[in-house]
Design a protein around this motif. Structure first.
Motif, PDB file in Angstrom:
ATOM      1  N   ASN A 151      23.151  -2.391   5.187  1.00  0.00           N
ATOM      2  CA  ASN A 151      21.752  -2.737   4.953  1.00  0.00           C
ATOM      3  C   ASN A 151      21.075  -1.679   4.087  1.00  0.00           C
ATOM      4  O   ASN A 151      20.256  -2.006   3.224  1.00  0.00           O
ATOM      5  CB  ASN A 151      21.011  -2.881   6.282  1.00  0.00           C
TER       6      ASN A 151
ATOM      7  N   ASN B 255      19.274  -2.318   0.352  1.00  0.00           N
ATOM      8  CA  ASN B 255      17.950  -1.847  -0.043  1.00  0.00           C
ATOM      9  C   ASN B 255      18.032  -0.906  -1.241  1.00  0.00           C
ATOM     10  O   ASN B 255      17.219  -0.976  -2.163  1.00  0.00           O
ATOM     11  CB  ASN B 255      17.270  -1.129   1.122  1.00  0.00           C
TER      12      ASN B 255
ATOM     13  N   ASP C  64      13.844  -4.086   5.687  1.00  0.00           N
ATOM     14  CA  ASP C  64      13.873  -4.337   4.248  1.00  0.00           C
ATOM     15  C   ASP C  64      12.598  -3.786   3.628  1.00  0.00           C
ATOM     16  O   ASP C  64      11.546  -4.414   3.653  1.00  0.00           O
ATOM     17  CB  ASP C  64      13.990  -5.842   3.976  1.00  0.00           C
TER      18      ASP C  64
END
Length: 274
Positions: A16, A20, A146
């Motif tokens: 993740n 990003n 996010d």
């Protein structure tokens, strides 16, 4: 070209973080460096550490390289930015400071485990160490967060003196890239003096005039609790702090009630250095 360092341990959290980081690199025209620390298993004999005798170092390195290549294949958007892989033996804590200086890293983006983002970001041994001791901006990103969709950034500090221009510029560049508003928050335990508010706002206004921003001055008996309340009230998606305020980190590390509070609102945290 400025670089973003992304520590990779092949967990969902680091995946993740990479997701990003790709978008941030593209927006800010930065290069990505995917960093994996190869930790050598160690056994103990009579209290002294010894390296595992059956460990094939070449095999370990080959496996790590293969895993990095497979990871890159999972993210086709990597082709839109310049990036490189970095493998290094040893713990992240011991090597990252040297790596930041050698590679002229401008930002570290670290994924943190679990839904309790604040606790993981601040109290996890790796992220806490890097945030407190590495002279480079660090973002601790809770799992599934996010920040490329963020619209509200809180910039917290004591503001007894105005942050230097480089620090402000870094936050402004970030905000502008994602069309986010900066909320400059000052929380004090004592009474807030109106004249001081005006002086602080005026001293920072010349740097922020081309960036959407607001000033907030609040009185709160517990500074950390005040930040949490403010973050919830303003729908803050990224909290920015300056590392010189180490008392905040130390109180978090030892204050059980504060830990529990911060565990309730997973939130990305950026730490800057002056």
């Amino acid at each position: 070209m400025k670089k973003i360092l992304v520590p990779i341990d092949f967990s969902n959290c680091s995946r993740n973080a990479l997701k990003n980081a790709i978008k941030i690199a593209e927006k800010l025209n930065m290069e990505l460096m995917l960093y994996h620390s190869v930790v050598v298993p160690v056994a103990f004999a009579d209290g002294a550490p010894i390296t595992a005798v059956d460990m094939d170092f070449e095999e370990m390195e080959a496996h790590a390289e293969s895993s990095m290549q497979k990871l890159a294949a999972e993210f086709p958007d990597l082709k839109r930015v310049k990036y490189s892989n970095m493998l290094q033996y040893g713990s992240l804590q011991e090597s990252i400071s040297e790596l930041v200086e050698k590679e002229e890293v401008s930002l570290i983006l670290m994924g943190t485990h679990g839904a309790s983002g604040f606790e993981a970001a601040l109290l996890g041994s790796n992220a806490y160490h890097v945030m407190k001791h590495v002279d480079c901006p660090v973002i601790a990103l809770p799992e599934n967060s996010d920040i490329t969709k963020m619209k509200h950034i809180a910039f917290a500090g004591d503001y007894q003196s105005v942050p230097n221009h480089d620090v402000l510029q870094f936050v402004m560049d970030f905000a502008r890239a994602f069309y986010a508003q900066i909320h400059i928050i000052h929380i004090d335990k004592g009474d807030v003096v109106v004249k001081d508010q005006i002086d602080i706002a005026r001293s920072m206004e010349r740097y922020l005039k081309n960036t959407e921003h607001t000033f907030h001055f609040r009185k709160f008996d517990d500074v950390e609790e005040g930040l949490v309340a403010f973050a919830k009230e303003q729908n803050i998606e990224l909290l920015v702090m300056i590392a010189k305020h180490h008392g905040f980190f130390d109180r978090l590390r030892h204050g059980s009630h504060t830990k529990q509070m911060l565990m309730d609102i997973p939130m990305p945290l950026m730490v800057l250095h002056e």
